[in-house]
Write an enzyme that holds these catalytic residues in place. Structure first.
Site, short mmCIF file in Angstrom:
data_model
loop_
_atom_site.label_atom_id
_atom_site.label_comp_id
_atom_site.label_asym_id
_atom_site.label_seq_id
_atom_site.Cartn_x
_atom_site.Cartn_y
_atom_site.Cartn_z
N ARG A 94 -3.52 -8.50 3.07
CA ARG A 94 -3.97 -7.78 1.87
C ARG A 94 -2.75 -7.49 1.03
O ARG A 94 -1.80 -6.88 1.50
CB ARG A 94 -4.75 -6.52 2.23
CG ARG A 94 -3.95 -5.37 2.79
CD ARG A 94 -4.72 -4.06 2.85
NE ARG A 94 -4.32 -3.27 4.01
CZ ARG A 94 -3.23 -2.51 4.07
NH1 ARG A 94 -2.39 -2.45 3.05
NH2 ARG A 94 -2.95 -1.83 5.16
N HIS B 162 -3.86 -0.13 1.56
CA HIS B 162 -5.03 -0.03 2.43
C HIS B 162 -6.25 0.41 1.63
O HIS B 162 -7.29 -0.24 1.63
CB HIS B 162 -4.74 0.96 3.56
CG HIS B 162 -5.95 1.46 4.27
ND1 HIS B 162 -6.77 0.63 4.99
CD2 HIS B 162 -6.51 2.69 4.33
CE1 HIS B 162 -7.77 1.34 5.49
NE2 HIS B 162 -7.64 2.58 5.09
N TYR C 181 5.53 0.93 5.25
CA TYR C 181 5.38 0.27 6.55
C TYR C 181 5.45 -1.26 6.48
O TYR C 181 5.36 -1.91 7.50
CB TYR C 181 4.06 0.70 7.23
CG TYR C 181 2.81 0.52 6.39
CD1 TYR C 181 2.15 -0.70 6.36
CD2 TYR C 181 2.29 1.59 5.64
CE1 TYR C 181 1.02 -0.87 5.58
CE2 TYR C 181 1.15 1.42 4.86
CZ TYR C 181 0.52 0.20 4.83
OH TYR C 181 -0.59 0.02 4.07
#
Lengths: 371, 325
Positions: A270, A274, A284
């Site tokens: 992606r 998120h 991250y």
């Protein structure tokens, strides 16, 4: 005292290798849009190939617009989809209208292409009950928020098809993190035990919010989790629309022929966060990883493939982009026109026959609303 | 009419509905060829075939998901959770999914599922078999929770539950399964959900109860009668939604009430009944509404059941406190 050394009864390393060897990645188009596996090439007409590209471009625009509409406060909950077009749309493209889709929260595009009007998808994002009023003849559930629940329900929908003697499949999606859930395993295992016509897809975009897939499991592939249910599993290049299509089409074939469910892992990425609720992937994910996967963009390789065949050009692409923008504008207008929700509406849809408490509360809120 | 135990009446209700509606499906762990661990589904697979009455893998969440999925295909599932203590494994399918299907889809779909499950103390079952967890279910909008106490009620209520278009939790008290027989009509009859039943008329105090505590309350009422007190015993039969009209009419008549449940005091539905009475009939009350309930510990080890479970003596004691307040 040291225990007596025995000959090992289990060659642990070999056991793992034998399993892992079964799950190589199916790829048909490489990053340059070249066919690397002619034998697996799905049988698609030129028109179908163009339509699939059209949908992928359209959905990329839908994602871009949805993100900006969310930032403007014109949409609510939104889970970005850019990067997953091949995984989401080529899988839906391999289905027939009578097939039933049970989406996760990120899988709005597949249900839109399966027949959910765009304005209802927007209403679902905003949090309006009309978003869930699926039109007659559209075989979908609304996006599932409880990760894994769609898997156990898929076993039920698929068993329903089997009992009705309908030649159709139930298809569901989860992510890489979702494969750690109990319902993930139970759903596949139930469908396997009943030989029900189900297709289980795990879209492995490598991250469950901030948690990398390596922290979900020691399993080298997610596809091999099918072994626990005794069903076939396959890992596909989830950035390759033709590989995803071929895998789903074959699974559908097996399912409607009474051979039971299949589990498909799509390796994807992606590009966005998120969700739009404050997630920041730079916390991250490394820029190197992002760059590596941007080169794998499903649109880029499919565009190259089609251009070489003379089936795509900039003009066609711009037409799609304009169409998408136009449709989105119209859908927003329609979503804006939906009446404001009242408590009496919510009461009316809770039960078929209202219990005494809701009957009483209905009257109380009706009086409030008429003021 | 036939003399039936509650378990036979339950089997009979499923037989009636399997025959009546081809969409009814009965499934769960060991409900098929084995006929269920309590024989509740005895003979049904034989009569209706494996397609209608079938075993599942051992996974409650999967059973719940199967039920929701089948209801999306127009079936009317009657899944069994072998013991209600195992409901924790399937809480999401029940409260997170089935209960909300109609709401989430704006009335487009519904989940006409009847989750059958045994519970209840007094038969020395191991851990997590006897817990009274109806209170958890009663708090979930979208669900109805039914608890019969007699064979007659069990059959009529189960038929109604299966026909209801929304999810119903149908809880069967293990101690009542075979403890007595009752005349049960053959064939088809229904008892409306959400309707309490006055099991004994009285004028001095209302005893509002359900499940095995109905029989303890009736026994207590007989003893109280000997001492000159006339107790009215109301069997809720449906614990969510409760039958406010019947409860309030009784309390307005008697002016005193107690609520009796087998669940711990902090659990069950007793507190809700007390609150509703206080909202609606405070001016009729001569005394506070007291509760008979189990202590707020984890369900007892089998050998401690006798000391822990509420019984008719506790009902008498509490009734007298209220009668002499």
């Amino acid at each position: 005292m040291a225990s007596k050394t025995q000959n090992a009864q289990v060659d642990a390393k070999k056991v793992l290798e034998v399993v892992e060897d079964q799950f190589t990645t199916l790829q048909i188009l490489n990053e340059e849009g070249e066919v690397v596996n002619e034998a697996a090439m799905p049988n698609l007409s030129d028109e179908q190939l163009q339509e699939l590209m059209r949908r992928m471009v359209y959905t990329r625009i839908l994602d871009q617009r949805s993100i900006s509409l969310n930032r403007q406060g014109r949409l609510g909950f939104y889970a970005p989809t850019a990067g997953q077009e091949a995984s989401q749309l080529a899988s839906q493209f391999a289905l027939e209208k009578e097939d039933f889709i049970l989406p996760g929260y990120r899988d709005v595009p597949p249900i839109v292409w399966h027949g959910l009007p765009l304005y209802q998808a927007f209403l679902w994002s905003r949090g309006h009950f009309e978003g869930g009023q699926i039109p007659d003849g559209v075989n979908i559930a609304i996006p599932q928020i409880i990760i894994g629940a769609q898997y156990v329900q898929t076993a039920g929908v698929a068993l329903g098809f089997k009992k009705r003697g309908v030649k159709a499949v139930a298809l569901t999606y989860t992510g890489d993190g979702g494969t750690s859930q109990g319902d993930f395993y139970e759903g596949m295992n139930f469908a396997g035990a009943y030989k029900a016509p189900a297709i289980f897809i795990a879209q492995n975009n490598r991250f469950a919010i901030s948690t990398p897939v390596e922290k979900q499991t020691a399993a080298k592939t997610l596809a091999q989790k099918a072994v626990a249910a005794g069903i076939p599993g396959i890992q596909v290049d989830g950035m390759d629309p033709l590989a995803v299509y071929a895998a789903v089409r074959e699974a559908r074939e097996r399912a409607v022929n009474g051979e039971g469910p299949t589990f498909i892992e799509t390796l994807t990425y992606r590009y966005g966060p998120h969700t739009m609720a404050g997630d920041d992937p730079t916390r991250y994910r490394t820029a190197e990883l992002d760059n590596e996967w941007e080169k794998k963009d499903p649109l880029v390789r499919f565009r190259k493939f089609l251009e070489k065949k003379g089936l795509w050009n900039e003009e066609k692409e711009n037409e799609v982009i304009e169409q998408a923008k136009e449709d989105i504008k119209e859908a927003l207008k329609k979503a804006d026109a939906a009446p404001k929700q009242k408590v009496t509406d919510l009461i009316s849809i809770t039960n078929t026959d209202l219990p005494y408490n809701l009957e009483e509360q209905y009257e109380i809120y009706k009086a409030k609303e008429s003021k | 009419m036939a003399q039936m135990t509650m378990i036979q009446a339950i089997t009979d209700a499923m037989r009636v509905e399997l025959k009546n509606d081809p969409n009814v499906l009965v499934f769960g762990e060991d409900v098929g060829v084995n006929g269920g661990v309590f024989r509740a589904t005895e003979g049904l697979q034989n009569e209706f075939g494996e397609d209608r009455v079938f075993d599942t893998p051992l996974a409650e969440s999967g059973i719940g998901g199967l039920a929701v999925g089948l209801s999306l295909q127009g079936f009317r599932p009657v899944p069994e959770i072998q013991f209600f203590g195992f409901v924790y494994e399937v809480m999401d399918s029940i409260s997170g999914q089935a209960a909300r299907l109609r709401y989430r889809t704006g009335g487009k779909f519904n989940a006409p599922i009847t989750f059958r499950s045994p519970f209840g103390g007094g038969v020395h079952t191991p851990d997590m078999h006897a817990d009274s967890l109806e209170g958890l279910m009663a708090q979930q909008p979208g669900l109805k929770v039914v608890i019969p106490s007699t064979p007659y009620d069990a059959k009529g209520l189960l038929i109604s539950s299966i026909r209801d278009n929304d999810p119903v939790i149908f809880l069967e008290h293990m101690k009542l399964y075979r403890s007595f027989r009752q005349e049960v009509p053959e064939g088809d009859y229904t008892i409306p959900l959400g309707k309490a039943d006055v099991k004994r008329e009285g004028t001095d105090i209302s005893i509002i109860t359900y499940g095995a505590m109905v029989h303890e309350s009736l026994k207590a009422a007989e003893e109280l009668e000997k001492e000159g007190f006339s107790a009215e015993v109301i069997d809720l039969r449906t614990v969510s939604p409760i039958d406010i009209e019947t409860i309030i009419a009784s309390v307005e008549k008697t002016g005193r009430a107690i609520v009796v449940q087998e669940a711990q005091k902090q659990a069950g539905v007793g507190a809700n009944v007390v609150a509703e009475i206080s909202d609606r009939a405070i001016l009729s009350l001569e005394a506070p509404v007291l509760r008979v309930a189990a202590p707020d510990t984890i369900y007892p080890f089998p050998q401690a059941e006798a000391a822990w479970l509420p019984n008719y003596k506790d009902v008498i004691e509490t009734a007298k406190k209220v009668l002499t307040f």
